[in-house]
Design a protein around this motif. Sequence first.
Motif, PDB file in Angstrom:
ATOM      1  N   ALA A   1      20.681 -66.367  44.139  1.00 58.37           N
ATOM      2  CA  ALA A   1      21.755 -65.932  45.039  1.00 58.37           C
ATOM      3  C   ALA A   1      22.224 -67.073  45.928  1.00 58.37           C
ATOM      4  O   ALA A   1      23.425 -67.226  46.182  1.00 58.37           O
ATOM      5  N   ALA A   2      21.277 -67.884  46.382  1.00 54.76           N
ATOM      6  CA  ALA A   2      21.628 -69.021  47.229  1.00 54.76           C
ATOM      7  C   ALA A   2      22.511 -70.009  46.479  1.00 54.76           C
ATOM      8  O   ALA A   2      23.530 -70.488  47.001  1.00 54.76           O
ATOM      9  N   LEU A   3      22.131 -70.308  45.249  1.00 55.73           N
ATOM     10  CA  LEU A   3      22.901 -71.277  44.463  1.00 55.73           C
ATOM     11  C   LEU A   3      24.284 -70.730  44.110  1.00 55.73           C
ATOM     12  O   LEU A   3      25.268 -71.474  44.087  1.00 55.73           O
ATOM     13  N   LYS A   4      24.378 -69.438  43.850  1.00 58.46           N
ATOM     14  CA  LYS A   4      25.683 -68.847  43.543  1.00 58.46           C
ATOM     15  C   LYS A   4      26.613 -68.952  44.751  1.00 58.46           C
ATOM     16  O   LYS A   4      27.787 -69.297  44.629  1.00 58.46           O
ATOM     17  N   LYS A   5      26.073 -68.628  45.935  1.00 56.50           N
ATOM     18  CA  LYS A   5      26.891 -68.742  47.146  1.00 56.50           C
ATOM     19  C   LYS A   5      27.291 -70.199  47.391  1.00 56.50           C
ATOM     20  O   LYS A   5      28.415 -70.475  47.816  1.00 56.50           O
ATOM     21  N   ALA A   6      26.367 -71.112  47.106  1.00 55.84           N
ATOM     22  CA  ALA A   6      26.676 -72.537  47.290  1.00 55.84           C
ATOM     23  C   ALA A   6      27.800 -72.967  46.364  1.00 55.84           C
ATOM     24  O   ALA A   6      28.713 -73.696  46.766  1.00 55.84           O
ATOM     25  N   GLU A   7      27.739 -72.506  45.130  1.00 60.06           N
ATOM     26  CA  GLU A   7      28.795 -72.849  44.174  1.00 60.06           C
ATOM     27  C   GLU A   7      30.144 -72.267  44.598  1.00 60.06           C
ATOM     28  O   GLU A   7      31.194 -72.832  44.284  1.00 60.06           O
ATOM     29  N   ASP A   8      30.101 -71.154  45.330  1.00 57.55           N
ATOM     30  CA  ASP A   8      31.338 -70.533  45.840  1.00 57.55           C
ATOM     31  C   ASP A   8      31.782 -71.150  47.168  1.00 57.55           C
ATOM     32  O   ASP A   8      32.779 -70.722  47.749  1.00 57.55           O
ATOM     33  N   GLY A   9      31.005 -72.134  47.656  1.00 50.87           N
ATOM     34  CA  GLY A   9      31.351 -72.812  48.900  1.00 50.87           C
ATOM     35  C   GLY A   9      30.936 -72.091  50.154  1.00 50.87           C
ATOM     36  O   GLY A   9      31.403 -72.413  51.256  1.00 50.87           O
ATOM     37  N   ASN A  10      30.027 -71.116  50.025  1.00 46.92           N
ATOM     38  CA  ASN A  10      29.583 -70.350  51.193  1.00 46.92           C
ATOM     39  C   ASN A  10      28.279 -70.949  51.725  1.00 46.92           C
ATOM     40  O   ASN A  10      27.196 -70.642  51.232  1.00 46.92           O
ATOM     41  N   PHE A  11      28.396 -71.780  52.742  1.00 47.35           N
ATOM     42  CA  PHE A  11      27.231 -72.435  53.335  1.00 47.35           C
ATOM     43  C   PHE A  11      26.945 -71.922  54.749  1.00 47.35           C
ATOM     44  O   PHE A  11      26.251 -72.581  55.521  1.00 47.35           O
ATOM     45  N   ASP A  12      27.438 -70.748  55.066  1.00 52.72           N
ATOM     46  CA  ASP A  12      27.197 -70.162  56.385  1.00 52.72           C
ATOM     47  C   ASP A  12      25.700 -69.959  56.597  1.00 52.72           C
ATOM     48  O   ASP A  12      25.035 -69.340  55.759  1.00 52.72           O
ATOM     49  N   PRO A  13      25.134 -70.473  57.683  1.00 56.40           N
ATOM     50  CA  PRO A  13      23.682 -70.398  57.872  1.00 56.40           C
ATOM     51  C   PRO A  13      23.142 -68.970  57.958  1.00 56.40           C
ATOM     52  O   PRO A  13      22.012 -68.709  57.555  1.00 56.40           O
ATOM     53  N   GLU A  14      23.952 -68.052  58.487  1.00 52.67           N
ATOM     54  CA  GLU A  14      23.454 -66.700  58.710  1.00 52.67           C
ATOM     55  C   GLU A  14      23.655 -65.773  57.514  1.00 52.67           C
ATOM     56  O   GLU A  14      22.862 -64.853  57.300  1.00 52.67           O
ATOM     57  N   LYS A  15      24.717 -65.990  56.730  1.00 54.69           N
ATOM     58  CA  LYS A  15      25.000 -65.081  55.628  1.00 54.69           C
ATOM     59  C   LYS A  15      25.225 -65.786  54.291  1.00 54.69           C
ATOM     60  O   LYS A  15      25.334 -65.124  53.265  1.00 54.69           O
ATOM     61  N   GLY A  16      25.295 -67.089  54.303  1.00 58.80           N
ATOM     62  CA  GLY A  16      25.587 -67.842  53.092  1.00 58.80           C
ATOM     63  C   GLY A  16      24.348 -68.353  52.390  1.00 58.80           C
ATOM     64  O   GLY A  16      23.249 -67.799  52.519  1.00 58.80           O
TER      65      GLY A  16
END
Length: 212
Positions: free
Chosen positions: A103-118
């Motif tokens: 899940a972390a890598l998928k969000k990273a690939e989508d550009g979501n690096f928010d510390p609280e929800k990304g």
Amino acid sequence: ELLGADPKDFAGIRVIYDDGKHSVKSSGKVRTISGFAGSERSEPIWDDYVAYYGAGWLDTFVSAAIDGTGPFEGEADGVRKQGVQKGIQNQTMIAWAIHELVAALKKAEDGNFDPEKGAPHNWDEFWAFYHGVSPSSGPFGTADKRGGNFGTGTAVNDAILAQTIVGRDALVNGDVVAARAASDEIIRQIQITYIQASIRYASKMSSDLAGG
């Protein structure tokens, strides 16, 4: 604590398994182990197990151990206890910890690096579910036990923690490539523990069978 009681309170174990107790999300929803075990998702590694064992395989195994049904029908409480413990600690929690990496890598690939929800948030949850509330309660504890059996000590957990820190820092800095490399190494280290476990218990079975 319930599994350590005599007699075993399997009804109480079922309540915690299904309803949860201490792990509450920010929304107020309580996380449950049965929710982890029965979650439907399509992810690398997870899909391989679903293809082999069938949908709901983890929940089916743990529930059978709790309820004394299926392969656990007529078995002693100690056997059912092992089914519950191993089914949760070394199957369900490992599967969910790996899910958090994915899940972390998928969000990273989508550009979501928010510390609280990304991506960093899910990466942090990987360590929470891998380690557990205490060093003996999660897969972390199993890794140290098998390290003790094979003379490798805390090497696996030391490597996983180091790569967890590397991956966290990479995601905070928006580096997807470095985070994926850290995830790959974490998975490799997890495999070492369960290769050791397979060798250990295959050896025990062989010696017991040889001894009648």
